[in-house]
Write a protein that holds these residues in place. Structure first.
Motif, PDB file in Angstrom:
ATOM      1  N   VAL A   1       0.820  -1.210   0.000  1.00 16.63           N
ATOM      2  CA  VAL A   1       0.000   0.000   0.000  1.00 16.63           C
ATOM      3  C   VAL A   1       0.856   1.263   0.000  1.00 16.63           C
ATOM      4  CG1 VAL A   1      -0.308   0.272   2.488  1.00 16.63           C
ATOM      5  CG2 VAL A   1      -2.121   0.971   0.934  1.00 16.63           C
ATOM      6  N   SER A   2       2.037   1.180   0.558  1.00 19.86           N
ATOM      7  CA  SER A   2       2.907   2.361   0.565  1.00 19.86           C
ATOM      8  C   SER A   2       3.830   2.398  -0.646  1.00 19.86           C
ATOM      9  CB  SER A   2       3.733   2.389   1.854  1.00 19.86           C
ATOM     10  OG  SER A   2       4.573   1.265   1.917  1.00 19.86           O
ATOM     11  N   GLY A   3       3.690   1.432  -1.550  1.00 14.57           N
ATOM     12  CA  GLY A   3       4.474   1.433  -2.780  1.00 14.57           C
ATOM     13  C   GLY A   3       5.883   0.903  -2.633  1.00 14.57           C
ATOM     14  N   ARG A   4       6.172   0.176  -1.557  1.00  7.97           N
ATOM     15  CA  ARG A   4       7.517  -0.341  -1.333  1.00  7.97           C
ATOM     16  C   ARG A   4       7.717  -1.736  -1.884  1.00  7.97           C
ATOM     17  NH1 ARG A   4       8.162   0.022   4.827  1.00  7.97           N
ATOM     18  NH2 ARG A   4       5.943  -0.316   4.704  1.00  7.97           N
ATOM     19  N   ILE A   5       6.787  -2.249  -2.682  1.00  5.53           N
ATOM     20  CA  ILE A   5       6.928  -3.587  -3.249  1.00  5.53           C
ATOM     21  C   ILE A   5       6.994  -3.443  -4.771  1.00  5.53           C
ATOM     22  CG2 ILE A   5       4.458  -4.016  -3.292  1.00  5.53           C
ATOM     23  CD1 ILE A   5       5.030  -6.917  -2.663  1.00  5.53           C
ATOM     24  N   SER A   6       7.893  -4.166  -5.388  1.00  7.45           N
ATOM     25  CA  SER A   6       8.085  -4.019  -6.826  1.00  7.45           C
ATOM     26  C   SER A   6       6.974  -4.729  -7.588  1.00  7.45           C
ATOM     27  CB  SER A   6       9.445  -4.584  -7.240  1.00  7.45           C
ATOM     28  OG  SER A   6       9.440  -5.994  -7.114  1.00  7.45           O
ATOM     29  N   LEU A   7       6.786  -4.296  -8.821  1.00  6.26           N
ATOM     30  CA  LEU A   7       5.759  -4.881  -9.672  1.00  6.26           C
ATOM     31  C   LEU A   7       6.068  -6.347  -9.974  1.00  6.26           C
ATOM     32  CD1 LEU A   7       3.203  -4.490 -11.350  1.00  6.26           C
ATOM     33  CD2 LEU A   7       4.679  -3.795 -13.243  1.00  6.26           C
ATOM     34  N   ARG A   8       7.326  -6.674 -10.210  1.00  7.23           N
ATOM     35  CA  ARG A   8       7.705  -8.060 -10.511  1.00  7.23           C
ATOM     36  C   ARG A   8       7.434  -8.988  -9.337  1.00  7.23           C
ATOM     37  NH1 ARG A   8       9.664  -8.826 -15.386  1.00  7.23           N
ATOM     38  NH2 ARG A   8      11.011  -7.297 -16.350  1.00  7.23           N
ATOM     39  N   LEU A   9       7.747  -8.542  -8.122  1.00  3.88           N
ATOM     40  CA  LEU A   9       7.477  -9.357  -6.945  1.00  3.88           C
ATOM     41  C   LEU A   9       5.979  -9.550  -6.759  1.00  3.88           C
ATOM     42  CD1 LEU A   9       8.467 -10.884  -4.463  1.00  3.88           C
ATOM     43  CD2 LEU A   9       8.451  -8.720  -3.218  1.00  3.88           C
ATOM     44  N   ARG A  10       5.209  -8.527  -6.986  1.00  7.34           N
ATOM     45  CA  ARG A  10       3.754  -8.625  -6.876  1.00  7.34           C
ATOM     46  C   ARG A  10       3.211  -9.629  -7.893  1.00  7.34           C
ATOM     47  NH1 ARG A  10       1.029  -3.098  -7.625  1.00  7.34           N
ATOM     48  NH2 ARG A  10       3.063  -2.601  -6.771  1.00  7.34           N
ATOM     49  N   GLN A  11       3.695  -9.580  -9.134  1.00  9.73           N
ATOM     50  CA  GLN A  11       3.247 -10.522 -10.162  1.00  9.73           C
ATOM     51  C   GLN A  11       3.677 -11.946  -9.831  1.00  9.73           C
ATOM     52  OE1 GLN A  11       4.992  -8.708 -13.600  1.00  9.73           O
ATOM     53  NE2 GLN A  11       3.199  -7.417 -13.988  1.00  9.73           N
ATOM     54  N   PHE A  12       4.880 -12.110  -9.300  1.00  6.24           N
ATOM     55  CA  PHE A  12       5.351 -13.439  -8.910  1.00  6.24           C
ATOM     56  C   PHE A  12       4.470 -14.028  -7.811  1.00  6.24           C
ATOM     57  CE2 PHE A  12       7.932 -15.910  -5.892  1.00  6.24           C
ATOM     58  CZ  PHE A  12       8.240 -16.996  -6.702  1.00  6.24           C
ATOM     59  N   LEU A  13       4.126 -13.225  -6.815  1.00  3.70           N
ATOM     60  CA  LEU A  13       3.292 -13.705  -5.719  1.00  3.70           C
ATOM     61  C   LEU A  13       1.886 -14.059  -6.186  1.00  3.70           C
ATOM     62  CD1 LEU A  13       4.450 -11.264  -2.929  1.00  3.70           C
ATOM     63  CD2 LEU A  13       4.992 -13.691  -3.143  1.00  3.70           C
TER      64      LEU A  13
END
Length: 145
Positions: free
Chosen positions: A81-93
């Motif tokens: 929510v604070s934008g500290r997670i990368s897009l690639r990690l989010r897609q992997f999860l």
């Protein structure tokens, strides 16, 4: 003026983490039944093998997965929510979650090798264990932050 990072409410994080932990615990319960690890073996009296050890291993696997799911999902919800997670990690999860749920669905489609009453009791036990352990994992993650 710097903007403050946004955060989810503590209740939303806990609810989401418990929901994810319960789903993952039930998925693991369904998958490990195919490997002859079942919580329902505690209620079977016709097999004299190492049933308590197999049931205990299933119990620990489900509990560990639910705890880790609650911990990781609470940590990721705070980071995302604070934008500290990368897009690639989010897609992997997301891909890992979809594969996990697809494997559980495929395993659940096969006929069950256990009697229906003990299977229902084992499912309810896995549901309760998943809820409690994922709540503990989420609480632990939120206290750490």
């Amino acid at each position: 003026m710097a903007t403050k990072p946004a955060y989810f409410s503590r209740h939303i994080v806990l609810a989401g983490s418990v929901l994810f932990g319960v789903l993952l615990a039930l998925g693991i319960h369904i998958i490990i039944q195919r490997f002859n690890l079942n919580l329902g073996d505690l209620w079977r009296s016709n097999v004299p093998e190492l049933i308590p050890a197999r049931a205990a291993l299933a119990w620990w696997l489900i509990g560990t997965v639910a705890f880790l799911a609650g911990f990781i999902s609470a940590s990721l919800m705070n980071s995302a929510v604070s934008g500290r997670i990368s897009l690639r990690l989010r897609q992997f999860l997301i891909a890992v979650g979809v594969i996990m749920l697809a494997a559980a669905g495929q395993a659940a489609a096969a006929p069950s090798p256990i009697p229906s009453l003990s299977g229902a009791l084992a499912g309810l036990a896995a549901l309760g264990l998943g809820a409690v352990m994922s709540l503990c994992g989420a609480q632990f993650a939120l206290r750490r932050n």
